[in-house]
Design a protein around this motif. Sequence first.
Motif, PDB file in Angstrom:
ATOM      1  N   LYS A 125       0.822  -1.208   0.000  1.00 51.12           N
ATOM      2  CA  LYS A 125       0.000   0.000   0.000  1.00 51.12           C
ATOM      3  C   LYS A 125       0.861   1.264   0.000  1.00 51.12           C
ATOM      4  O   LYS A 125       0.571   2.218  -0.729  1.00 51.12           O
ATOM      5  N   LEU A 126       1.905   1.284   0.840  1.00 50.60           N
ATOM      6  CA  LEU A 126       2.708   2.494   0.996  1.00 50.60           C
ATOM      7  C   LEU A 126       3.884   2.578   0.029  1.00 50.60           C
ATOM      8  O   LEU A 126       4.317   3.670  -0.329  1.00 50.60           O
ATOM      9  N   SER A 127       4.405   1.426  -0.383  1.00 51.51           N
ATOM     10  CA  SER A 127       5.588   1.406  -1.254  1.00 51.51           C
ATOM     11  C   SER A 127       5.405   0.352  -2.342  1.00 51.51           C
ATOM     12  O   SER A 127       6.060  -0.694  -2.336  1.00 51.51           O
ATOM     13  N   PRO A 128       4.504   0.597  -3.277  1.00 53.47           N
ATOM     14  CA  PRO A 128       4.147  -0.431  -4.265  1.00 53.47           C
ATOM     15  C   PRO A 128       5.293  -0.867  -5.175  1.00 53.47           C
ATOM     16  O   PRO A 128       5.229  -1.945  -5.755  1.00 53.47           O
ATOM     17  N   LYS A 129       6.322  -0.039  -5.300  1.00 50.56           N
ATOM     18  CA  LYS A 129       7.443  -0.397  -6.175  1.00 50.56           C
ATOM     19  C   LYS A 129       8.531  -1.180  -5.451  1.00 50.56           C
ATOM     20  O   LYS A 129       9.464  -1.678  -6.086  1.00 50.56           O
ATOM     21  N   THR A 130       8.436  -1.280  -4.143  1.00 51.22           N
ATOM     22  CA  THR A 130       9.434  -2.011  -3.355  1.00 51.22           C
ATOM     23  C   THR A 130       9.258  -3.514  -3.556  1.00 51.22           C
ATOM     24  O   THR A 130       8.150  -4.041  -3.410  1.00 51.22           O
ATOM     25  N   THR A 131      10.329  -4.209  -3.892  1.00 50.70           N
ATOM     26  CA  THR A 131      10.260  -5.670  -3.990  1.00 50.70           C
ATOM     27  C   THR A 131      10.437  -6.259  -2.589  1.00 50.70           C
ATOM     28  O   THR A 131      11.150  -5.713  -1.747  1.00 50.70           O
ATOM     29  N   ILE A 132       9.780  -7.390  -2.366  1.00 50.08           N
ATOM     30  CA  ILE A 132       9.698  -7.968  -1.021  1.00 50.08           C
ATOM     31  C   ILE A 132      10.259  -9.390  -0.996  1.00 50.08           C
ATOM     32  O   ILE A 132       9.903 -10.233  -1.818  1.00 50.08           O
ATOM     33  N   GLU A 133      11.118  -9.613  -0.028  1.00 49.25           N
ATOM     34  CA  GLU A 133      11.672 -10.942   0.231  1.00 49.25           C
ATOM     35  C   GLU A 133      11.258 -11.358   1.629  1.00 49.25           C
ATOM     36  O   GLU A 133      11.415 -10.596   2.580  1.00 49.25           O
ATOM     37  N   VAL A 134      10.712 -12.553   1.760  1.00 47.57           N
ATOM     38  CA  VAL A 134      10.389 -13.078   3.083  1.00 47.57           C
ATOM     39  C   VAL A 134      11.327 -14.245   3.394  1.00 47.57           C
ATOM     40  O   VAL A 134      11.497 -15.151   2.581  1.00 47.57           O
ATOM     41  N   LEU A 135      11.943 -14.172   4.549  1.00 45.15           N
ATOM     42  CA  LEU A 135      12.822 -15.237   5.034  1.00 45.15           C
ATOM     43  C   LEU A 135      12.071 -15.925   6.156  1.00 45.15           C
ATOM     44  O   LEU A 135      11.982 -15.415   7.268  1.00 45.15           O
ATOM     45  N   ILE A 136      11.494 -17.077   5.851  1.00 44.30           N
ATOM     46  CA  ILE A 136      10.526 -17.687   6.760  1.00 44.30           C
ATOM     47  C   ILE A 136      11.085 -18.919   7.475  1.00 44.30           C
ATOM     48  O   ILE A 136      11.983 -19.591   6.976  1.00 44.30           O
ATOM     49  N   PRO A 137      10.518 -19.238   8.658  1.00 40.52           N
ATOM     50  CA  PRO A 137      10.853 -20.500   9.322  1.00 40.52           C
ATOM     51  C   PRO A 137      10.162 -21.657   8.618  1.00 40.52           C
ATOM     52  O   PRO A 137       9.450 -21.456   7.627  1.00 40.52           O
ATOM     53  N   ASP A 138      10.353 -22.873   9.127  1.00 42.32           N
ATOM     54  CA  ASP A 138       9.787 -24.030   8.421  1.00 42.32           C
ATOM     55  C   ASP A 138       8.293 -24.238   8.693  1.00 42.32           C
ATOM     56  O   ASP A 138       7.673 -25.140   8.117  1.00 42.32           O
ATOM     57  N   LEU A 139       7.708 -23.410   9.572  1.00 37.51           N
ATOM     58  CA  LEU A 139       6.263 -23.445   9.844  1.00 37.51           C
ATOM     59  C   LEU A 139       5.798 -24.802  10.355  1.00 37.51           C
ATOM     60  O   LEU A 139       4.626 -25.143  10.286  1.00 37.51           O
ATOM     61  N   CYS A 140       6.750 -25.604  10.862  1.00 33.97           N
ATOM     62  CA  CYS A 140       6.455 -26.957  11.359  1.00 33.97           C
ATOM     63  C   CYS A 140       5.786 -27.830  10.289  1.00 33.97           C
ATOM     64  O   CYS A 140       5.029 -28.749  10.606  1.00 33.97           O
ATOM     65  N   GLY A 141       6.072 -27.511   9.021  1.00 35.39           N
ATOM     66  CA  GLY A 141       5.491 -28.295   7.940  1.00 35.39           C
ATOM     67  C   GLY A 141       4.030 -28.001   7.677  1.00 35.39           C
ATOM     68  O   GLY A 141       3.329 -28.823   7.061  1.00 35.39           O
ATOM     69  N   ASN A 142       3.554 -26.836   8.093  1.00 39.18           N
ATOM     70  CA  ASN A 142       2.157 -26.440   7.855  1.00 39.18           C
ATOM     71  C   ASN A 142       2.072 -25.850   6.444  1.00 39.18           C
ATOM     72  O   ASN A 142       2.315 -24.678   6.223  1.00 39.18           O
ATOM     73  N   TRP A 143       1.697 -26.681   5.475  1.00 39.61           N
ATOM     74  CA  TRP A 143       1.720 -26.247   4.076  1.00 39.61           C
ATOM     75  C   TRP A 143       0.577 -25.308   3.740  1.00 39.61           C
ATOM     76  O   TRP A 143       0.664 -24.548   2.785  1.00 39.61           O
ATOM     77  N   GLU A 144      -0.484 -25.327   4.513  1.00 39.98           N
ATOM     78  CA  GLU A 144      -1.560 -24.350   4.323  1.00 39.98           C
ATOM     79  C   GLU A 144      -1.056 -22.953   4.708  1.00 39.98           C
ATOM     80  O   GLU A 144      -1.364 -21.957   4.054  1.00 39.98           O
ATOM     81  N   ALA A 145      -0.262 -22.883   5.777  1.00 45.53           N
ATOM     82  CA  ALA A 145       0.343 -21.607   6.182  1.00 45.53           C
ATOM     83  C   ALA A 145       1.290 -21.104   5.095  1.00 45.53           C
ATOM     84  O   ALA A 145       1.327 -19.905   4.782  1.00 45.53           O
ATOM     85  N   LEU A 146       2.053 -22.010   4.507  1.00 47.04           N
ATOM     86  CA  LEU A 146       2.943 -21.633   3.410  1.00 47.04           C
ATOM     87  C   LEU A 146       2.136 -21.090   2.234  1.00 47.04           C
ATOM     88  O   LEU A 146       2.520 -20.100   1.608  1.00 47.04           O
ATOM     89  N   ARG A 147       1.009 -21.727   1.955  1.00 47.26           N
ATOM     90  CA  ARG A 147       0.181 -21.299   0.820  1.00 47.26           C
ATOM     91  C   ARG A 147      -0.263 -19.854   0.968  1.00 47.26           C
ATOM     92  O   ARG A 147      -0.221 -19.081   0.004  1.00 47.26           O
ATOM     93  N   ILE A 148      -0.678 -19.462   2.162  1.00 45.46           N
ATOM     94  CA  ILE A 148      -1.185 -18.093   2.299  1.00 45.46           C
ATOM     95  C   ILE A 148      -0.048 -17.073   2.166  1.00 45.46           C
ATOM     96  O   ILE A 148      -0.273 -15.951   1.707  1.00 45.46           O
ATOM     97  N   ILE A 149       1.158 -17.447   2.536  1.00 49.64           N
ATOM     98  CA  ILE A 149       2.301 -16.551   2.326  1.00 49.64           C
ATOM     99  C   ILE A 149       2.583 -16.409   0.836  1.00 49.64           C
ATOM    100  O   ILE A 149       2.758 -15.302   0.320  1.00 49.64           O
ATOM    101  N   ILE A 150       2.621 -17.521   0.142  1.00 54.85           N
ATOM    102  CA  ILE A 150       2.902 -17.500  -1.298  1.00 54.85           C
ATOM    103  C   ILE A 150       1.832 -16.708  -2.046  1.00 54.85           C
ATOM    104  O   ILE A 150       2.126 -15.952  -2.980  1.00 54.85           O
TER     105      ILE A 150
END
Length: 290
Positions: A125-150
């Motif tokens: 919303k505030l910086s639409p041209k900024t590219t974003i990288e997320v460095l995430i933990p393994d989420l305990c293998g919760n692939w639904e949680a991974l899906r919402i991030i992706i």
Amino acid sequence: MAVKPEWLRVKAPQWERVGSVKEILRDLGLNTVCEEASCPNIGECFNAGTATFLIMGPACTRACPYCDIDFEKKPQALDPQEPLNLAEAVRRLKLNHVVITSVNRDDLPDGGASQFVRCIEEIRKLSPKTTIEVLIPDLCGNWEALRIIIEANPEVLNHNTETVPRLYRRVRPQGDYQRSLLLLQRSKELSSQVYTKSGIMVGLGETDEEVRQVMEDLRQVDCDILTLGQYLQPSSKHLAVQEFVTPAQFEAWQTFGESIGFLQVVSSPLTRSSYHAEQVQKLMKKYPRK
């Protein structure tokens, strides 16, 4: 602790610029992994006006013996203002590329995935041209949680394998090597647009052959970007450095990584997972995703 070789010595930062970045972070109540994990590149990155934001912290639910992030504090409830404050910091710092990481929050049903999503949305919303990288933990293998991030469409999905499988029980006792590989594989299956990234720290007793095998394993799951850096012992309470790897060896790994198909390999003693992360923008222009 062992004496650092000359190639690991860093220049003293210009504290005026460092101070101005810290002032913005303190004003907005934000944490950075640069400070919490005692990163050796804090001066260079802060002087360049960049930072890797640490959300949902600084208390971690895991006790990895190599990491300087606090695991003795009790994790607090998520701050609903954090995504807004993070987006405001990105705007004030005028970042072209931002890295968002987090402590492990195994106490949360989704591992904190929803907070990552809110941060991405507010930055857009505030910086639409900024590219974003997320460095995430393994989420305990919760692939639904991974899906919402992706589905929030970060340009880069980063998850570190950290070390070789043989050393996992000692270095990353609550992690799982195959689960980390699977997370990277599923990220690509969920979105062909995302650039996937992983990192390895060396100097903990691994062999050259083991490092190369991890690199090959990462390519088997179509990982695009790799970082390799020297492990540095934060204090006498942490795992000891077994070896200071030479710059020549890091160059050899970079050459090998490029030869097996990584789009980008950043390999040097002082490399950290988000060191010079903004270079991904050049990679995106060279290898655009359609």
